[in-house]
Design a protein around this motif. Structure first.
Motif, short mmCIF file in Angstrom:
data_model
loop_
_atom_site.label_atom_id
_atom_site.label_comp_id
_atom_site.label_asym_id
_atom_site.label_seq_id
_atom_site.Cartn_x
_atom_site.Cartn_y
_atom_site.Cartn_z
N PHE A 225 0.77 -1.23 -0.07
CA PHE A 225 -0.10 0.11 0.05
C PHE A 225 0.77 1.34 0.04
CE2 PHE A 225 -3.16 2.97 1.94
CZ PHE A 225 -4.23 2.81 1.00
N PRO A 226 0.48 2.24 -0.76
CA PRO A 226 1.46 3.46 -0.95
C PRO A 226 1.49 4.13 0.35
CG PRO A 226 -0.31 3.43 -2.57
CD PRO A 226 -0.70 2.17 -1.73
N THR A 227 2.67 4.76 0.72
CA THR A 227 2.88 5.47 1.79
C THR A 227 2.50 6.96 1.76
OG1 THR A 227 5.08 5.99 1.01
CG2 THR A 227 4.68 4.19 2.44
N GLU A 228 2.11 7.38 0.62
CA GLU A 228 1.61 8.77 0.30
C GLU A 228 0.73 9.06 1.18
OE1 GLU A 228 -0.15 11.20 -3.33
OE2 GLU A 228 1.24 9.52 -4.02
N GLY A 229 0.82 10.29 1.58
CA GLY A 229 -0.40 10.80 2.54
C GLY A 229 -0.24 10.51 4.16
N PHE A 230 0.68 9.67 4.44
CA PHE A 230 0.89 9.33 5.80
C PHE A 230 2.24 10.19 6.47
CE2 PHE A 230 -0.90 5.38 4.05
CZ PHE A 230 -1.68 4.92 5.30
N GLY A 231 2.13 10.38 7.81
CA GLY A 231 3.13 11.40 8.32
C GLY A 231 4.32 10.78 9.14
N SER B 279 9.22 3.41 9.12
CA SER B 279 8.60 2.24 9.50
C SER B 279 9.29 1.11 8.73
CB SER B 279 7.05 2.33 9.03
OG SER B 279 6.45 0.97 8.98
N MET B 280 9.44 -0.07 9.49
CA MET B 280 10.13 -1.25 9.23
C MET B 280 9.21 -1.78 7.99
SD MET B 280 11.42 -2.85 12.71
CE MET B 280 12.14 -4.18 12.01
N ALA B 281 8.03 -1.59 7.92
CA ALA B 281 7.15 -1.93 6.97
C ALA B 281 7.09 -1.19 5.74
CB ALA B 281 5.71 -2.02 7.55
N GLU B 282 7.93 -0.33 5.41
CA GLU B 282 8.09 0.67 4.39
C GLU B 282 9.11 0.05 3.52
OE1 GLU B 282 8.63 5.05 2.82
OE2 GLU B 282 8.10 4.76 4.97
N VAL B 283 8.83 -0.13 1.92
CA VAL B 283 9.88 -0.53 1.34
C VAL B 283 9.49 -0.04 -0.07
CG1 VAL B 283 11.03 -2.69 -0.06
CG2 VAL B 283 10.16 -2.77 2.41
N GLY C 242 8.79 3.09 -0.98
CA GLY C 242 7.55 4.03 -0.94
C GLY C 242 6.05 3.27 -0.77
N GLU C 243 6.19 1.92 -0.36
CA GLU C 243 4.88 1.42 0.03
C GLU C 243 4.95 0.47 1.27
OE1 GLU C 243 3.33 -0.06 -4.33
OE2 GLU C 243 4.71 -1.19 -3.46
N PHE C 244 4.12 0.43 2.08
CA PHE C 244 3.90 -0.45 3.11
C PHE C 244 3.73 -1.84 2.66
CE2 PHE C 244 2.11 3.58 5.03
CZ PHE C 244 3.24 3.86 5.90
N LEU C 245 4.10 -2.76 3.36
CA LEU C 245 4.04 -4.01 2.97
C LEU C 245 2.65 -4.63 3.11
CD1 LEU C 245 7.13 -5.46 4.59
CD2 LEU C 245 6.97 -5.21 2.06
N GLY C 246 1.43 -3.64 3.34
CA GLY C 246 0.46 -4.33 3.51
C GLY C 246 -0.41 -2.83 3.73
N LEU C 247 -1.78 -2.99 4.06
CA LEU C 247 -2.42 -1.89 4.63
C LEU C 247 -2.36 -1.15 5.43
CD1 LEU C 247 -4.90 0.04 3.87
CD2 LEU C 247 -6.40 -1.59 4.94
N ALA C 248 -1.89 -0.03 5.95
CA ALA C 248 -1.56 0.80 7.06
C ALA C 248 -2.92 1.74 7.38
CB ALA C 248 -0.42 1.69 6.94
N LEU C 249 -3.15 1.51 8.59
CA LEU C 249 -4.06 2.48 9.13
C LEU C 249 -3.87 2.72 10.46
CD1 LEU C 249 -7.19 -0.19 8.61
CD2 LEU C 249 -6.64 1.84 7.15
N ASP C 250 -4.23 4.46 10.67
CA ASP C 250 -4.32 5.25 11.62
C ASP C 250 -5.50 5.58 12.34
OD1 ASP C 250 -3.46 6.82 13.80
OD2 ASP C 250 -1.94 7.81 12.84
N LEU C 251 -6.09 4.72 13.28
CA LEU C 251 -7.45 4.97 13.81
C LEU C 251 -7.30 6.08 14.70
CD1 LEU C 251 -9.10 1.46 14.11
CD2 LEU C 251 -9.14 2.99 12.14
#
Length: 183
Positions: free
Chosen positions: A129-135, A139-143, A145-154
């Motif tokens: 999932f794209p990292t664009e728009g996150f602040g 993140s170890m999960a970022e490779v 420019g993408e996360f290795l899955g869906l990232a959510l910040d509730l």
């Protein structure tokens, strides 16, 4: 039996809430009822070729479990039961919850830990999932420019959850044989 299993670890219940939100979009033939890993068996888990796995990130970028001060057993206690399993031929999509403001250098690291565990055992992981728009800062999960899955910040961006979830489900749909979601 459903074709896709959905399993989650949780501490506060938010990862469970997202699992239930995902399930509501699909019928029982397509997707099984979400199951907390602290109630799952190895046989439950291994009975699916397609898996959606969710986790929060706790403490200093850790998976939930008693050692990371979660309230109940979770991924830290379940993963050792899976260490000797072969995940070749299994397709896994990951989602993770984190707080990019309070923990900007550990944001959704739990995704990375699950990704590493399952790919080391032969699984194919999908749904970057794209990292664009996150602040977040790191993140170890970022490779690339993408996360290795869906990232959510509730905690800070709950208003973006539905949009991000729909986009991610469309990304993984073809690889999991899911029908396209109605817009």
């Amino acid at each position: 039996m459903a074709r896709i299993g959905i399993f989650f670890g949780t501490d506060t219940g938010n990862t469970r809430k997202i699992a239930k939100q995902i399930k509501r979009k699909f019928d029982d033939d397509t997707m099984a009822k979400p199951l907390n890993v602290n109630r799952a068996t190895v046989e439950d888990f291994m009975s699916y070729d397609f898996l959606i796995l969710g986790t929060p990130t706790l403490g200093e970028g850790e998976l939930p479990g008693l050692a990371s001060e979660a309230q109940e057993e979770s991924w830290l206690e379940f993963l050792p039961q899976l260490e000797d399993q072969d995940f070749s031929g299994k397709t896994i999509a990951l989602y993770g919850l984190g707080d990019q403001i309070t923990y900007p250098t550990e944001f959704v690291n739990g995704i990375f830990h699950l990704h590493e565990f399952f790919t080391e055992r032969g699984a194919t992981c999908i749904g970057n999932f794209p990292t664009e728009g996150f602040g977040h800062e790191f993140s170890m999960a970022e490779v690339d420019g993408e996360f290795l899955g869906l990232a959510l910040d509730l905690d800070n961006e709950s208003a973006l959850t539905d949009e991000r979830l729909a986009k991610w489900l469309d990304l993984i749909a073809a690889d999991m044989g899911l029908p396209a979601l109605a817009a």
